[in-house]
Design a protein around this motif. Structure first.
Motif, PDB file in Angstrom:
ATOM      1  N   PRO A 125       0.819  -1.227   0.000  1.00 46.83           N
ATOM      2  CA  PRO A 125       0.000   0.000   0.000  1.00 46.83           C
ATOM      3  C   PRO A 125       0.852   1.276   0.000  1.00 46.83           C
ATOM      4  CG  PRO A 125      -0.942  -1.591   1.506  1.00 46.83           C
ATOM      5  CD  PRO A 125       0.389  -2.145   1.057  1.00 46.83           C
ATOM      6  N   VAL A 126       1.962   1.280   0.732  1.00 48.10           N
ATOM      7  CA  VAL A 126       2.850   2.448   0.736  1.00 48.10           C
ATOM      8  C   VAL A 126       3.449   2.639  -0.654  1.00 48.10           C
ATOM      9  CG1 VAL A 126       5.051   3.359   1.609  1.00 48.10           C
ATOM     10  CG2 VAL A 126       3.373   2.385   3.187  1.00 48.10           C
ATOM     11  N   ARG A 127       3.843   1.559  -1.277  1.00 56.68           N
ATOM     12  CA  ARG A 127       4.415   1.639  -2.629  1.00 56.68           C
ATOM     13  C   ARG A 127       3.387   2.200  -3.613  1.00 56.68           C
ATOM     14  NH1 ARG A 127       5.211  -1.534  -7.380  1.00 56.68           N
ATOM     15  NH2 ARG A 127       7.332  -1.324  -8.158  1.00 56.68           N
ATOM     16  N   ALA A 132       1.386   6.771  -6.837  1.00 60.31           N
ATOM     17  CA  ALA A 132       0.306   7.723  -7.142  1.00 60.31           C
ATOM     18  C   ALA A 132       0.770   9.168  -6.932  1.00 60.31           C
ATOM     19  CB  ALA A 132      -0.919   7.425  -6.286  1.00 60.31           C
ATOM     20  N   VAL A 133       1.547   9.410  -5.877  1.00 57.08           N
ATOM     21  CA  VAL A 133       2.065  10.759  -5.617  1.00 57.08           C
ATOM     22  C   VAL A 133       2.985  11.187  -6.751  1.00 57.08           C
ATOM     23  CG1 VAL A 133       3.589  12.115  -4.121  1.00 57.08           C
ATOM     24  CG2 VAL A 133       1.797  10.694  -3.113  1.00 57.08           C
ATOM     25  N   ILE A 134       3.875  10.302  -7.180  1.00 64.50           N
ATOM     26  CA  ILE A 134       4.778  10.639  -8.284  1.00 64.50           C
ATOM     27  C   ILE A 134       3.980  10.897  -9.555  1.00 64.50           C
ATOM     28  CG2 ILE A 134       6.612   9.764  -9.790  1.00 64.50           C
ATOM     29  CD1 ILE A 134       7.698   8.278  -7.270  1.00 64.50           C
ATOM     30  N   ASP A 135       2.973  10.051  -9.825  1.00 57.34           N
ATOM     31  CA  ASP A 135       2.141  10.247 -11.020  1.00 57.34           C
ATOM     32  C   ASP A 135       1.412  11.586 -10.994  1.00 57.34           C
ATOM     33  OD1 ASP A 135       2.807   7.903 -12.330  1.00 57.34           O
ATOM     34  OD2 ASP A 135       1.133   6.769 -11.487  1.00 57.34           O
ATOM     35  N   SER A 136       0.974  12.017  -9.808  1.00 60.87           N
ATOM     36  CA  SER A 136       0.211  13.262  -9.725  1.00 60.87           C
ATOM     37  C   SER A 136       1.090  14.513  -9.711  1.00 60.87           C
ATOM     38  CB  SER A 136      -0.690  13.247  -8.483  1.00 60.87           C
ATOM     39  OG  SER A 136       0.085  13.310  -7.310  1.00 60.87           O
ATOM     40  N   THR A 137       2.379  14.361  -9.434  1.00 56.74           N
ATOM     41  CA  THR A 137       3.242  15.537  -9.328  1.00 56.74           C
ATOM     42  C   THR A 137       4.307  15.645 -10.422  1.00 56.74           C
ATOM     43  OG1 THR A 137       4.747  14.384  -7.828  1.00 56.74           O
ATOM     44  CG2 THR A 137       2.967  15.673  -6.822  1.00 56.74           C
ATOM     45  N   THR A 138       4.677  14.519 -11.011  1.00 55.99           N
ATOM     46  CA  THR A 138       5.760  14.517 -11.992  1.00 55.99           C
ATOM     47  C   THR A 138       5.354  13.645 -13.168  1.00 55.99           C
ATOM     48  OG1 THR A 138       7.286  14.595 -10.117  1.00 55.99           O
ATOM     49  CG2 THR A 138       8.238  14.166 -12.269  1.00 55.99           C
ATOM     50  N   SER A 139       5.435  14.184 -14.370  1.00 57.02           N
ATOM     51  CA  SER A 139       5.006  13.407 -15.533  1.00 57.02           C
ATOM     52  C   SER A 139       6.172  13.181 -16.496  1.00 57.02           C
ATOM     53  CB  SER A 139       3.859  14.129 -16.250  1.00 57.02           C
ATOM     54  OG  SER A 139       4.319  15.386 -16.713  1.00 57.02           O
ATOM     55  N   LEU A 151      11.469   3.323  -6.739  1.00 60.65           N
ATOM     56  CA  LEU A 151      10.560   2.234  -6.404  1.00 60.65           C
ATOM     57  C   LEU A 151      10.731   0.985  -7.262  1.00 60.65           C
ATOM     58  CD1 LEU A 151       7.430   4.478  -5.867  1.00 60.65           C
ATOM     59  CD2 LEU A 151       8.845   3.417  -4.106  1.00 60.65           C
ATOM     60  N   GLY A 152      11.668   1.018  -8.199  1.00 60.86           N
ATOM     61  CA  GLY A 152      11.888  -0.151  -9.038  1.00 60.86           C
ATOM     62  C   GLY A 152      10.807  -0.371 -10.075  1.00 60.86           C
ATOM     63  N   ASP A 153       9.945   0.622 -10.305  1.00 60.13           N
ATOM     64  CA  ASP A 153       8.871   0.520 -11.286  1.00 60.13           C
ATOM     65  C   ASP A 153       9.390   1.050 -12.611  1.00 60.13           C
ATOM     66  OD1 ASP A 153       6.683   1.180 -12.999  1.00 60.13           O
ATOM     67  OD2 ASP A 153       5.351   1.034 -11.276  1.00 60.13           O
ATOM     68  N   ARG A 154       9.652   0.154 -13.537  1.00 62.07           N
ATOM     69  CA  ARG A 154      10.249   0.532 -14.819  1.00 62.07           C
ATOM     70  C   ARG A 154       9.224   0.595 -15.945  1.00 62.07           C
ATOM     71  NH1 ARG A 154      13.184  -2.858 -11.915  1.00 62.07           N
ATOM     72  NH2 ARG A 154      12.566  -4.732 -12.991  1.00 62.07           N
ATOM     73  N   THR A 155       7.938   0.616 -15.602  1.00 61.34           N
ATOM     74  CA  THR A 155       6.902   0.533 -16.627  1.00 61.34           C
ATOM     75  C   THR A 155       6.872   1.730 -17.566  1.00 61.34           C
ATOM     76  OG1 THR A 155       5.270   1.469 -15.096  1.00 61.34           O
ATOM     77  CG2 THR A 155       5.411  -0.930 -15.214  1.00 61.34           C
ATOM     78  N   GLY A 156       7.221   2.923 -17.101  1.00 59.56           N
ATOM     79  CA  GLY A 156       7.138   4.102 -17.946  1.00 59.56           C
ATOM     80  C   GLY A 156       8.404   4.436 -18.701  1.00 59.56           C
ATOM     81  N   ALA A 182      10.325   0.505  -0.607  1.00 59.45           N
ATOM     82  CA  ALA A 182       9.052   0.794   0.059  1.00 59.45           C
ATOM     83  C   ALA A 182       9.089   0.386   1.527  1.00 59.45           C
ATOM     84  CB  ALA A 182       7.910   0.103  -0.676  1.00 59.45           C
ATOM     85  N   VAL A 183       9.792  -0.701   1.847  1.00 59.15           N
ATOM     86  CA  VAL A 183       9.922  -1.117   3.245  1.00 59.15           C
ATOM     87  C   VAL A 183      10.633  -0.021   4.033  1.00 59.15           C
ATOM     88  CG1 VAL A 183      11.117  -2.710   4.808  1.00 59.15           C
ATOM     89  CG2 VAL A 183       9.873  -3.597   2.854  1.00 59.15           C
ATOM     90  N   ILE A 184      11.718   0.494   3.481  1.00 62.04           N
ATOM     91  CA  ILE A 184      12.459   1.559   4.155  1.00 62.04           C
ATOM     92  C   ILE A 184      11.589   2.796   4.309  1.00 62.04           C
ATOM     93  CG2 ILE A 184      14.423   3.132   3.922  1.00 62.04           C
ATOM     94  CD1 ILE A 184      15.883   0.720   2.573  1.00 62.04           C
ATOM     95  N   ALA A 185      10.860   3.157   3.254  1.00 55.96           N
ATOM     96  CA  ALA A 185       9.977   4.325   3.322  1.00 55.96           C
ATOM     97  C   ALA A 185       8.890   4.110   4.377  1.00 55.96           C
ATOM     98  CB  ALA A 185       9.362   4.585   1.955  1.00 55.96           C
ATOM     99  N   ALA A 186       8.337   2.917   4.456  1.00 55.40           N
ATOM    100  CA  ALA A 186       7.279   2.641   5.430  1.00 55.40           C
ATOM    101  C   ALA A 186       7.807   2.749   6.857  1.00 55.40           C
ATOM    102  CB  ALA A 186       6.696   1.250   5.194  1.00 55.40           C
ATOM    103  N   LEU A 187       9.043   2.286   7.059  1.00 52.22           N
ATOM    104  CA  LEU A 187       9.615   2.377   8.408  1.00 52.22           C
ATOM    105  C   LEU A 187       9.860   3.822   8.782  1.00 52.22           C
ATOM    106  CD1 LEU A 187      12.114  -0.610   8.305  1.00 52.22           C
ATOM    107  CD2 LEU A 187       9.919  -0.487   9.469  1.00 52.22           C
TER     108      LEU A 187
END
Length: 187
Positions: A125-127, A132-139, A151-156, A182-187
């Protein structure tokens, strides 16, 4: 076994990611079946399934136990010294085999809710929130780069961006596991 049509049974151990009309994920396998035999097969397999990117039907999820049918292959070696080696790249993550399934019809969900509770209920959920935050602020390319590195998301990432990372010798920057970040960010 390369080129053989086989069926694998295992659990999805990382959040699946979309790459165009294909979805990719790591499967921790229990067994491998061919037409002739069943082979106990323990190990990680990078799975690529076509069809999910076109919409319809639920996406595969972390923790699901699935049965997938497709073509087995080995990651390719570098063709020339100093070039990118798909085999070395995947071996660094403990992956030695690739499976390419044609469509979502080649995947059967056997069990849901597996894997780590912390991963399912906190990390993912944190990831998703951070994506979503990155999508809404940076395109554009900047947003795709940020999601890939953080985040390791290479889709774009465009093919040109991927090639630039590989040519400059820093493709490993994109290999970060988004789950670990994401684990580090959640902590």
């Amino acid at each position: 076994l390369p080129g053989t049509r086989a069926t694998l049974v295992g659990r999805i151990t990382e959040p699946p990611s979309a790459a165009g009309v294909r979805t990719r994920f790591v499967l921790d396998t229990d067994s491998l079946f061919t037409r002739a035999l069943r082979v106990p097969f323990k190990g990680k397999v990078m799975v690529s399934v076509g069809g999910w990117g076109r919409g319809g039907g639920p996406e595969p999820e972390y923790g699901q136990k699935v049965r997938i049918t497709g073509r087995v292959s080995l990651p390719s070696e570098a063709r020339n010294p100093g070039e990118f080696s798909q085999r070395a790249y995947y071996a660094a993550g403990g992956i030695g085999v690739l499976l390419r399934a044609g469509s979502r019809e080649d995947v059967t969900v056997l069990e849901t809710g597996g894997g780590s509770w912390v991963m399912r209920e906190a990390v993912l959920p944190v990831r998703r929130y951070l994506l979503a935050v990155i999508d809404s602020t940076t395109s554009g390319d900047e947003g795709a780069f940020l999601k890939g590195v953080l985040l390791g998301d290479r889709t774009g990432l465009t093919p040109e961006m991927r090639e630039s990372f590989a040519a400059s010798g820093v493709a490993h920057v994109l290999a970060v596991s988004g789950s670990n970040v994401a684990v580090i960010a959640a902590l």
